[in-house]
Design a protein around this motif. Structure first.
Motif, short mmCIF file in Angstrom:
data_model
loop_
_atom_site.label_atom_id
_atom_site.label_comp_id
_atom_site.label_asym_id
_atom_site.label_seq_id
_atom_site.Cartn_x
_atom_site.Cartn_y
_atom_site.Cartn_z
N TYR A 1 36.71 26.59 40.79
CA TYR A 1 36.07 26.94 39.52
C TYR A 1 36.36 28.39 39.17
N ARG A 2 37.64 28.72 39.02
CA ARG A 2 38.02 30.10 38.72
C ARG A 2 37.46 30.57 37.38
N ASP A 3 37.47 29.70 36.36
CA ASP A 3 36.96 30.10 35.05
C ASP A 3 35.48 30.48 35.14
N HIS A 4 34.72 29.70 35.89
CA HIS A 4 33.31 30.03 36.07
C HIS A 4 33.15 31.36 36.82
N ALA A 5 33.98 31.54 37.85
CA ALA A 5 33.90 32.78 38.63
C ALA A 5 34.24 33.99 37.76
N ALA A 6 35.31 33.85 36.95
CA ALA A 6 35.71 34.96 36.08
C ALA A 6 34.64 35.25 35.04
N GLY A 7 34.04 34.19 34.49
CA GLY A 7 32.97 34.38 33.51
C GLY A 7 31.76 35.07 34.13
N LEU A 8 31.48 34.71 35.36
CA LEU A 8 30.36 35.33 36.08
C LEU A 8 30.58 36.83 36.22
N LEU A 9 31.78 37.21 36.61
CA LEU A 9 32.08 38.62 36.84
C LEU A 9 32.24 39.39 35.53
N ARG A 10 32.63 38.68 34.46
CA ARG A 10 32.80 39.36 33.18
C ARG A 10 31.48 39.97 32.71
N GLN A 11 30.40 39.29 33.05
CA GLN A 11 29.08 39.81 32.66
C GLN A 11 28.70 41.05 33.45
N ALA A 12 29.42 41.32 34.54
CA ALA A 12 29.07 42.47 35.39
C ALA A 12 29.66 43.77 34.88
N SER A 13 30.57 43.70 33.91
CA SER A 13 31.25 44.92 33.47
C SER A 13 30.30 45.93 32.83
N GLY A 14 29.13 45.47 32.41
CA GLY A 14 28.18 46.39 31.80
C GLY A 14 27.17 46.96 32.77
N ARG A 15 27.31 46.63 34.05
CA ARG A 15 26.36 47.11 35.06
C ARG A 15 26.54 48.60 35.36
N ALA A 16 25.60 49.12 36.15
CA ALA A 16 25.70 50.51 36.60
C ALA A 16 27.00 50.68 37.38
N LEU A 17 27.60 51.86 37.27
CA LEU A 17 28.90 52.09 37.91
C LEU A 17 28.83 51.92 39.42
N LYS A 18 27.72 52.29 40.03
CA LYS A 18 27.58 52.13 41.48
C LYS A 18 27.65 50.65 41.85
N ASP A 19 27.04 49.80 41.04
CA ASP A 19 27.09 48.36 41.28
C ASP A 19 28.52 47.84 41.14
N ILE A 20 29.22 48.32 40.13
CA ILE A 20 30.60 47.88 39.92
C ILE A 20 31.48 48.30 41.09
N ALA A 21 31.30 49.54 41.56
CA ALA A 21 32.09 50.01 42.70
C ALA A 21 31.85 49.14 43.93
N THR A 22 30.59 48.80 44.18
CA THR A 22 30.24 47.94 45.31
C THR A 22 30.83 46.55 45.14
N LEU A 23 30.75 46.03 43.93
CA LEU A 23 31.28 44.69 43.63
C LEU A 23 32.78 44.63 43.85
N VAL A 24 33.50 45.60 43.32
CA VAL A 24 34.96 45.62 43.45
C VAL A 24 35.37 45.75 44.91
N ALA A 25 34.66 46.59 45.66
CA ALA A 25 34.99 46.77 47.07
C ALA A 25 34.76 45.49 47.87
N ALA A 26 33.81 44.67 47.42
CA ALA A 26 33.48 43.44 48.16
C ALA A 26 34.42 42.30 47.83
N LEU A 27 35.11 42.38 46.69
CA LEU A 27 36.03 41.30 46.32
C LEU A 27 37.34 41.43 47.08
N ASN A 28 37.96 40.30 47.35
CA ASN A 28 39.22 40.28 48.08
C ASN A 28 40.27 41.11 47.35
N GLU A 29 40.98 41.97 48.10
CA GLU A 29 41.97 42.85 47.50
C GLU A 29 43.06 42.09 46.76
#
Length: 412
Positions: free
Chosen positions: A321-349
């Motif tokens: 379900y890549r489309d669902h996963a991408a849509g889920l993360l698209r909503q995160a772009s407006g989060r606090a920068l600290k949250d985004i940094a943590t999120l990006v670091a946790a995702l597979n490189e």
């Protein structure tokens, strides 16, 4: 001090470390860096005369994974062997003095790097390297401090009376590495396994056939463990699939009964559970023509904490379900920068999902925001630049220009 090769658990780790090093290029990567910066220490670790901090091992593992691909079992194997080696190493009679010296050395390196980074006229590369050195020294300082405290607690429990350590040591046969054979608990399964891995002498475990022979034996054990894990995963998947179908059925009943509040609670509970269940629940909902429930499910998942959100997105992606996963993360772009940094670091490189998050940041946030994001973690600069190139040539040029203005590296 007796040869470390006489201690099975320690010897197994050294052999594994040699095997990893034998697969890395000597002229590139962290192995080359360590060979130049601390030749004697690296040689001592590869020869079994010293034990590297786990932080150092992860650097070599990172190079290995970039060259051969992510290998979770190999990393887990290295972690387990290192933990066993630490147990043997810290059981030596001079462990306290050794750890105190390592703590002091890491603290000194940290202070030296901090002082050097405050100098004027440092290039961007020099500043980035200084920050990486500081993080490395900090990691080693924390590791050695924790080990030193654990050792002190252990000795206070088992040797509470003054002078008891010396008396106990004199009354026992001192084993390899200066440790008393019964000073540290040794699970029999672990010791039997370690003895099988310790058949060759250290001199034969250099970059040759003995190391490959040991790896073949490790591979057999991994295969057996992998088969057992696969069977357990299949059983767990079957349980989760039944649970997903039950939740879908419950939701249908609740909607018919006009129990919307309870239905929403049920979806929230599902989101807070194991991330691996999400794709199974989505499949159950969509196969039952309840796509609207999937929308609510994903909306709730989007509010998860960064690490849980990364797990949820990757579970959905892995479940088809890549489309669902991408849509889920698209909503995160407006989060606090600290949250985004943590999120990006946790995702597979190597995941498209991580690139998608960074593309969204570059196209929806202000320039000040993605520069602040880069300042939080210099390791984010290369993927940010890669994402900018995917957006457009203009975006890439703008990002490089902004990084240079901010005094940050603009290469990657």
């Amino acid at each position: 001090m007796a040869s470390p090769g006489e201690v099975p658990a320690f010897n197994a780790f050294v052999s594994h470390l040699r095997w990893i090093a034998s697969l890395l290029p000597a002229e590139d990567g962290w192995l080359a860096v360590l060979a130049v910066r601390d030749t004697d220490r690296l040689r001592a670790c590869l020869e079994g005369r010293d034990l590297p901090a786990w932080e150092t091992v992860t650097l070599l593992l990172g190079d290995y994974e970039r060259r051969y691909g992510v290998d979770a079992p190999a990393r887990k194997q290295a972690r387990e062997l290192h933990a066993q080696a630490v147990t043997a190493w810290d059981a030596r009679l001079d462990a306290e003095r050794y750890l105190a010296g390592r703590v002091a050395q890491a603290e000194s390196e940290r202070a030296e790097v901090a002082g050097r980074s405050r100098q004027e006229h440092m290039s961007r590369d020099e500043l980035a390297w200084a920050r990486a050195e500081f993080a490395s020294a900090q990691s080693r300082y924390e590791e050695y401090t924790v080990r030193r405290r654990s050792l002190a607690e252990y000795r206070s429990v088992y040797f509470p009376a003054p002078g008891a350590v010396g008396e106990r040591a004199e009354s026992m046969e001192v084993g390899p590495l200066g440790s008393a054979p019964d000073a540290v608990p040794r699970p029999e399964g672990t010791m039997r396994r370690a003895r099988r891995l310790a058949g060759s002498s250290l001199s034969a475990l250099a970059f040759g056939t003995a190391a490959l022979s040991m790896e073949a034996e490790l591979s057999e054990e991994r295969a057996a463990a992998g088969a057992a894990q696969a069977a357990a995963r299949a059983q767990q998947q079957a349980v989760w699939t039944r649970e997903a179908q039950q939740i879908a059925a419950q939701l249908e009943v609740l909607r018919v009964q006009d129990e919307g509040g309870r239905a929403h609670e049920l979806l929230c509970e599902a989101v807070e559970g194991e991330a691996a269940r999400l794709p199974l629940l989505v499949r159950a909902l969509e196969s039952g023509a309840r796509g609207s429930e999937t929308t609510v499910l994903l909306w709730e998942a989007a509010s998860l904490p960064p690490l849980a959100l990364a797990d949820a997105a990757q579970a959905l992606d892995g479940g088809g379900y890549r489309d669902h996963a991408a849509g889920l993360l698209r909503q995160a772009s407006g989060r606090a920068l600290k949250d985004i940094a943590t999120l990006v670091a946790a995702l597979n490189e190597q995941s498209e999902l991580r690139d998608g998050v960074l593309r969204d940041v570059l196209t929806t946030r202000r320039r000040e925001d993605f520069i602040a994001l880069a300042r939080m973690d210099l390791l984010l600069i290369p993927p940010l630049l890669a994402a900018a190139r995917q957006v457009s040539a203009g975006c890439s040029q703008d990002l490089r220009y902004a990084l240079r203005l901010a005094g940050l590296p603009d290469v990657g």
